[in-house]
Design an enzyme around this catalytic site. Structure first.
Site, PDB file in Angstrom:
ATOM      1  N   SER A  73       1.055  -1.031  -0.141  1.00 37.35           N
ATOM      2  CA  SER A  73       0.069   0.067  -0.168  1.00 37.35           C
ATOM      3  C   SER A  73       1.395   1.211   0.157  1.00 37.35           C
ATOM      4  O   SER A  73       1.869   1.397   0.627  1.00 37.35           O
ATOM      5  CB  SER A  73      -1.069  -0.091   1.129  1.00 37.35           C
ATOM      6  N   ASP A 175     -22.284   2.013   3.050  1.00 30.77           N
ATOM      7  CA  ASP A 175     -21.560   2.588   2.801  1.00 30.77           C
ATOM      8  C   ASP A 175     -20.667   1.324   1.053  1.00 30.77           C
ATOM      9  O   ASP A 175     -21.021   1.542   0.579  1.00 30.77           O
ATOM     10  CB  ASP A 175     -20.217   2.066   3.190  1.00 30.77           C
TER      11      ASP A 175
HETATM   12  C1  GLA Z   1     -20.772   4.525   8.926  1.00 36.22           C
HETATM   13  C2  GLA Z   1     -21.581   3.158   8.758  1.00 36.22           C
HETATM   14  C3  GLA Z   1     -22.597   2.966   7.869  1.00 36.22           C
HETATM   15  C4  GLA Z   1     -23.995   4.295   8.751  1.00 36.22           C
HETATM   16  C5  GLA Z   1     -23.395   5.518   9.056  1.00 36.22           C
HETATM   17  C6  GLA Z   1     -23.828   6.266   8.959  1.00 36.22           C
HETATM   18  O1  GLA Z   1     -20.757   4.906   7.657  1.00 36.22           O
HETATM   19  O2  GLA Z   1     -20.230   2.427   8.281  1.00 36.22           O
HETATM   20  O3  GLA Z   1     -23.051   1.760   8.057  1.00 36.22           O
HETATM   21  O4  GLA Z   1     -24.743   3.058   9.487  1.00 36.22           O
HETATM   22  O5  GLA Z   1     -22.129   5.388   9.153  1.00 36.22           O
HETATM   23  O6  GLA Z   1     -25.322   6.390   8.545  1.00 36.22           O
END
Ligand code: GLA
Length: 385
Positions: A73, A175
């Site tokens: 990396s 995400d």
């Molecule tokens: C982080 C988590 C997500 C979500 C956000 C808050 O990014 O990985 O799953 O819960 O926080 O919305």
């Protein structure tokens, strides 16, 4: 643009050549994300409205006989790990890769090792989903090099599994889902219960601006897990499957719910409502309403859910002082990192200059990286290049 994707791609290609003296067989990229609204709702089976960012984590790699992976990396150096061994033995960042490989194997996929180089334009700890991007890019590399089919939904679930079971972070699916399934130029309304999605365009007359406070956080801290546990407790008290099913009226009469729990639940319930309204506002091109909902979301996250921070509150207030800013809020898990603003397109440059020159992180939460304020367009999800 401070994090041009092309540069991570070029650096990954170059880095691979310099380190391994050959051309990589496969290159995979995954974007980060910024969530426009719908925060801390995903693990309550609610709604989120993110876009993928136009900058990536990129892995350049070639297959390797056997079960070992050797990966360099640019930020963290070289690590070797063996897919036959437990990921907990592998140091920090590389454990994301090791976890992905081991999980894919556990689902019956004949995954083997590789040699690779990683470059990233997604700052880590900034709430732009750098770890999800690493998981998704790694999943693509493992499967492509081993000639194994995987669809974007499986890839997203694999990433979430690594967060939940290898790192013990009880995060939701937002995400990984957006990094894997995003559509170019569109935000995605994700129903985190059914995982159905509906794309919607961002109107031309407004721009989305990332505002990086330069402060950083570690999500593996206990606050995230505490919030999630509280939501579960309240859902149980209310006798619903998840807070997605509760209304604000349900909260009032339950005496077993203390004031703090009630505030937390109020955020989740009201945020789900705001997210659906924000989606409709985007559909009808009502940017003023979208902006208002973003501000309400930030206030709710700051006072009811208590996951904002002095630096995030300060940059949001700085942005809102600008007459071209229609709305602003923290994004992602919170506590540090980035906020997002909605700004009239014709005055983006002026807005970015003004916020980056007036904002400094407060003494109570010092920055560890420079303040950066820049416009972003919605990018496509992860792919093999
Ligand atoms: C982080 C988590 C997500 C979500 C956000 C808050 O990014 O990985 O799953 O819960 O926080 O919305």
């Amino acid at each position: 643009m401070p994090f041009p994707s092309l540069s991570a791609l070029l650096r990954a290609q170059e880095g691979f050549r310099a380190n391994f003296n050959s051309t990589p067989s496969v290159i995979a990229r995954s974007p980060g994300r910024v969530n426009l609204i719908g925060e801390h709702t995903d693990y309550n089976e609610g709604f989120v409205l993110p876009i993928a960012l136009p900058f990536d984590t990129v892995i350049a790699a070639s297959p390797h006989k056997g079960s070992t992976v050797t990966v360099h990396s640019e930020g963290f150096g070289t690590v070797n790990f063996d897919l036959d061994r437990d990921p907990s033995e592998t140091p920090d960042w590389a454990r994301y890769l090791h976890g992905v490989g081991v999980f894919l194997r556990s689902t019956g996929k004949p995954i083997s090792g590789w040699t690779g180089y990683i470059a990233s334009d997604i700052p880590s700890g900034a709430n732009l989903a750098s770890s999800a991007a690493l998981e998704i890019a790694a999943g693509l590399i493992f499967c492509t090099l081993s000639d194994v089919a995987i669809d974007p939904k499986q890839l997203a679930r694999c990433g979430q599994h690594v967060e939940n079971h290898i790192f013990g972070l009880p995060s939701g699916i937002m995400d990984q889902w957006i990094c894997s399934l995003a559509k170019q130029d569109q935000a995605l309304l994700i129903d985190c219960r059914t995982l159905s999605t509906e794309p919607v365009k961002i109107p031309e007359e407004v721009a989305l601006i990332i505002m990086d406070t330069g402060t950083r956080r570690d999500l593996t801290g206990t606050e995230y897990a505490n919030r999630r546990a509280t939501c579960k407790r309240v859902a149980t008290e209310l006798n619903v499957t998840a807070l997605r099913d509760a209304t604000l009226e349900d909260l009032a009469p339950i005496s077993s719910i203390n004031a703090t729990w009630s505030k937390r639940a109020r955020h989740v319930i009201s945020e789900n409502n705001r997210t659906l309204k924000a989606f409709s506002a985007l559909q009808s091109g009502d940017s003023i309403l979208l902006g208002k909902l973003m501000v309400e979301s930030h206030r709710s996250l700051a006072t009811d859910y208590e996951v904002s921070s002095p630096a995030l509150n300060k940059i949001v207030d700085t942005a809102l002082e600008n007459p071209d800013c229609l709305g602003a809020r923290m994004t992602g898990g919170g506590f540090a990192g980035c906020a997002v603003a909605l700004v009239k397109s014709e005055n983006v440059d002026h807005f970015c200059d003004e916020v980056s020159s007036t904002f400094t992180a407060p003494d109570t939460q010092p920055a560890v990286a420079p303040t950066r304020v820049y416009p972003v367009r919605a990018a496509a999800g992860a792919s093999i290049i």
